[in-house]
Design an enzyme around this catalytic site. Structure first.
Site, PDB file in Angstrom:
ATOM      1  N   GLY A 230       0.793  -1.221   0.000  1.00  0.00           N
ATOM      2  CA  GLY A 230       0.000   0.000   0.000  1.00  0.00           C
ATOM      3  C   GLY A 230       0.827   1.273   0.000  1.00  0.00           C
ATOM      4  O   GLY A 230       0.264   2.364  -0.004  1.00  0.00           O
ATOM      5  N   GLU A 272       4.907  -6.282   2.179  1.00  0.00           N
ATOM      6  CA  GLU A 272       4.466  -6.938   0.931  1.00  0.00           C
ATOM      7  C   GLU A 272       4.203  -5.873  -0.115  1.00  0.00           C
ATOM      8  O   GLU A 272       3.132  -5.806  -0.696  1.00  0.00           O
ATOM      9  CB  GLU A 272       3.114  -7.636   1.147  1.00  0.00           C
ATOM     10  N   GLY A 274       4.233  -3.878  -3.557  1.00  0.00           N
ATOM     11  CA  GLY A 274       4.331  -4.116  -4.998  1.00  0.00           C
ATOM     12  C   GLY A 274       4.656  -2.796  -5.674  1.00  0.00           C
ATOM     13  O   GLY A 274       5.756  -2.554  -6.152  1.00  0.00           O
ATOM     14  N   ARG A 275       3.660  -1.908  -5.636  1.00  0.00           N
ATOM     15  CA  ARG A 275       3.756  -0.619  -6.327  1.00  0.00           C
ATOM     16  C   ARG A 275       5.047   0.137  -6.009  1.00  0.00           C
ATOM     17  O   ARG A 275       5.719   0.647  -6.899  1.00  0.00           O
ATOM     18  CB  ARG A 275       2.558   0.240  -5.896  1.00  0.00           C
ATOM     19  N   ARG A 310      -5.385   1.501 -15.389  1.00  0.00           N
ATOM     20  CA  ARG A 310      -5.582   2.371 -14.221  1.00  0.00           C
ATOM     21  C   ARG A 310      -6.280   3.691 -14.549  1.00  0.00           C
ATOM     22  O   ARG A 310      -7.175   4.104 -13.811  1.00  0.00           O
ATOM     23  CB  ARG A 310      -4.260   2.611 -13.484  1.00  0.00           C
ATOM     24  N   TYR A 314      -9.621   3.902 -12.454  1.00  0.00           N
ATOM     25  CA  TYR A 314      -9.666   4.773 -11.274  1.00  0.00           C
ATOM     26  C   TYR A 314      -9.506   6.249 -11.624  1.00  0.00           C
ATOM     27  O   TYR A 314      -9.191   7.051 -10.742  1.00  0.00           O
ATOM     28  CB  TYR A 314      -8.509   4.473 -10.313  1.00  0.00           C
ATOM     29  N   CYS A 341     -13.512  -0.139 -28.118  1.00  0.00           N
ATOM     30  CA  CYS A 341     -14.839   0.433 -28.345  1.00  0.00           C
ATOM     31  C   CYS A 341     -15.469   0.756 -26.992  1.00  0.00           C
ATOM     32  O   CYS A 341     -16.512   0.207 -26.613  1.00  0.00           O
ATOM     33  CB  CYS A 341     -15.703  -0.549 -29.121  1.00  0.00           C
ATOM     34  N   GLU A 342     -14.765   1.576 -26.258  1.00  0.00           N
ATOM     35  CA  GLU A 342     -15.184   2.019 -24.930  1.00  0.00           C
ATOM     36  C   GLU A 342     -14.709   3.447 -24.809  1.00  0.00           C
ATOM     37  O   GLU A 342     -13.512   3.714 -24.969  1.00  0.00           O
ATOM     38  CB  GLU A 342     -14.479   1.193 -23.833  1.00  0.00           C
TER      39      GLU A 342
HETATM   40  C1  LIG Z   1      -2.237  -5.847  -3.573  1.00  0.00           C
HETATM   41  C2  LIG Z   1      -1.630  -6.392  -2.343  1.00  0.00           C
HETATM   42  C3  LIG Z   1      -0.335  -6.012  -1.952  1.00  0.00           C
HETATM   43  C4  LIG Z   1       0.493  -5.013  -2.698  1.00  0.00           C
HETATM   44  O1  LIG Z   1      -0.092  -3.779  -2.826  1.00  0.00           O
HETATM   45  P1  LIG Z   1       0.737  -2.524  -3.367  1.00  0.00           P
HETATM   46  O2  LIG Z   1      -0.253  -1.419  -3.376  1.00  0.00           O
HETATM   47  O3  LIG Z   1       1.197  -2.881  -4.743  1.00  0.00           O
HETATM   48  O4  LIG Z   1       1.874  -2.312  -2.444  1.00  0.00           O
HETATM   49  C5  LIG Z   1       0.192  -6.610  -0.819  1.00  0.00           C
HETATM   50  N1  LIG Z   1      -0.515  -7.505  -0.104  1.00  0.00           N
HETATM   51  C6  LIG Z   1      -1.745  -7.896  -0.447  1.00  0.00           C
HETATM   52  C7  LIG Z   1      -2.460  -8.900   0.379  1.00  0.00           C
HETATM   53  C8  LIG Z   1      -2.357  -7.345  -1.568  1.00  0.00           C
HETATM   54  O5  LIG Z   1      -3.597  -7.706  -1.898  1.00  0.00           O
END
Ligand SMILES: *Cc1c(COP(=O)(O)O)cnc(C)c1O
Length: 421
Positions: A230, A272, A274-275, A310, A314, A341-342
């Site tokens: 997050g 955890e 990602g982004r 995205r 969003y 076609c959106e």
């Molecule tokens: C999506 C997700 C993440 C990663 O989210 P980011 O916004 O990319 O950091 C980590 N843990 C869980 C359980 C998720 O669903």
């Protein structure tokens, strides 16, 4: 200010495109590695700190291998992600399996890989036991619900489908303790794309507090606290990056007050993300196909929202650089569109850009996470290739583009011939 620079020149990009036609996603290995190291370093005060890269953000085994080399594990939430992690050489407790509404087959695979299992609901304890057997280490996802203090910034976790309530956490750990489990972790994930360092300090505080309460009441010891993902990135040039130092120091202070002072150390901090790890270091590269002037000016690209959804999903901002025209006046307003076609298939609306021509190369920034991976095949659009710009400047293809044959591969045209209609 987040500077929106590119790791390649227009000349370099022309050469790349000569080998790999647009559109494609390209990732900057050097920047990803440097960012990964800085992230790890920020938490180096915590012995056992580990980042489990959220595979769903950018599910490519080459990137997973690079991040594994940097010391990261994987965070998986589906069977395919578990298999990709396994095939990338990442197994055992280097996998965090954080799923929800989980099918039995996924728990079975996670157990087979000895992944750390993070349960989303108290009813999953019995479900996991029935289908895959209980593991020696268990983790639960905490949903703090209508917390007085956290409410404003946390939003409304009580509306979210995720996690255990506070009472369920106590009950769940008790059940698992009675069933003989001796190793415990806890997880929390309540925000997405958050840029405020203080937010994560507050989340850590909530988690450390409940760890202290549960440890005392149930006489169990927690091995780790998973603060999950997050962490946001500055999609807009005027936004600032998260201050990692402020965040890490703030978490350390809470750790000392609530974990060390209560005799609960050592406790490993896990994340955890990602982004935050790959987001800013991936670009969707596309060419302008058509310029259309009607009631507005439209620049139609050879990419569409199937390559990056995205903005459509969003209304997210993604910065756009027109290569070679960086220093031209940005004095024309364009809707930058794809070909679906959106009508929401737009990468940008009323974006001030330099005057565009068919053939111009555009780089769409911050597509390195939740970009390619959210791709889909609506309108028969094919998913693009993924390329990697390596440390030494070399470009390698790490996933080929889909073909029409790929798109049709699940259909049986042989039976169609004799199919009575
Ligand atoms: C999506 C997700 C993440 C990663 O989210 P980011 O916004 O990319 O950091 C980590 N843990 C869980 C359980 C998720 O669903």
């Amino acid at each position: 200010m987040a500077e929106k620079l590119l790791p390649f020149t227009k000349d370099q990009m022309e050469k790349i495109i000569a080998r790999y036609p647009t559109p494609f996603h390209i990732y900057d290995e050097k920047a990803i590695r440097e960012n990964a190291r800085a992230f790890k370093k920020a938490f180096s005060w915590n012995e056992g700190f580990k980042e489990f890269f959220a595979v769903k953000a950018t599910p490519n085994p080459y990137l997973l291998k690079i991040l594994h080399k940097e010391g990261f594990g994987t965070d998986c939430s589906s069977l395919a992600e578990l298999v990709m992690s396994e095939k990338s050489g990442i197994t055992g407790e280097e996998i965090m399996f954080s799923s929800n509404d989980t099918p039995a087959a996924e728990f079975i695979k996670a157990r087979e890989l000895n992944a750390t299992i993070n349960l989303d609901d108290i009813s999953h304890i019995a479900y996991l036991e029935k289908y895959a057997g209980l593991p020696p280490l268990i983790c639960f996802r905490y949903n703090p619900g209508p917390l007085k203090k956290g409410n404003i910034i946390i939003g409304h976790p009580e509306e979210a489908k995720y996690g255990f309530t506070r009472e369920q956490l106590f009950a769940g750990y008790k059940i698992c303790k009675e069933k003989g489990i001796k190793r415990f972790g806890i997880h929390i994930f309540v925000a997405s794309n958050e840029l405020d360092a203080g937010y994560f300090v507050e989340t850590a505080e909530i988690l450390f507090q409940i760890i202290a309460e549960i440890s005392q009441q149930l006489k169990i010891r927690f091995e780790f606290a998973n603060l999950s993902g997050g962490m946001g990135i500055p999609y807009r040039p005027e936004q600032e990056r998260i201050n990692l130092t402020t965040m890490s120091r703030g978490i350390k202070d809470k750790y000392e007050q609530l974990i060390v002072a209560n005799g609960l150390a050592p406790l490993k901090i896990f994340t955890e993300c990602g982004r935050y790890i790959t987001g800013p270091y991936g670009y969707l590269v596309s060419r302008v196909l058509h310029i259309k002037n009607t009631y507005k000016k439209f620049a139609g690209l050879d990419a569409c929202m199937a390559n990056l959804m995205r903005p459509a999903l969003y209304s997210a901002y993604h910065h756009i650089t027109v290569m070679g025209k960086e220093n031209k006046p940005h004095n024309v307003l364009y809707d930058v569109t794809g070909s679906l076609c959106e009508n929401n298939d737009k990468f940008a609306i009323d974006r001030a850009l330099p005057e565009l021509m068919p053939g111009d190369i555009v780089a769409i920034h911050d597509a390195g996470a939740h970009g390619f991976s959210m791709g889909f095949n609506y309108n028969g659009k094919l998913r693009s290739a993924e390329l990697l710009l390596r440390d030494n400047g070399e470009v390698v293809q790490i996933r080929r583009a889909e073909t029409v044959d790929d798109y049709l591969a699940t259909l049986d045209f042989k039976s169609l011939v004799g199919f009575p209609v």
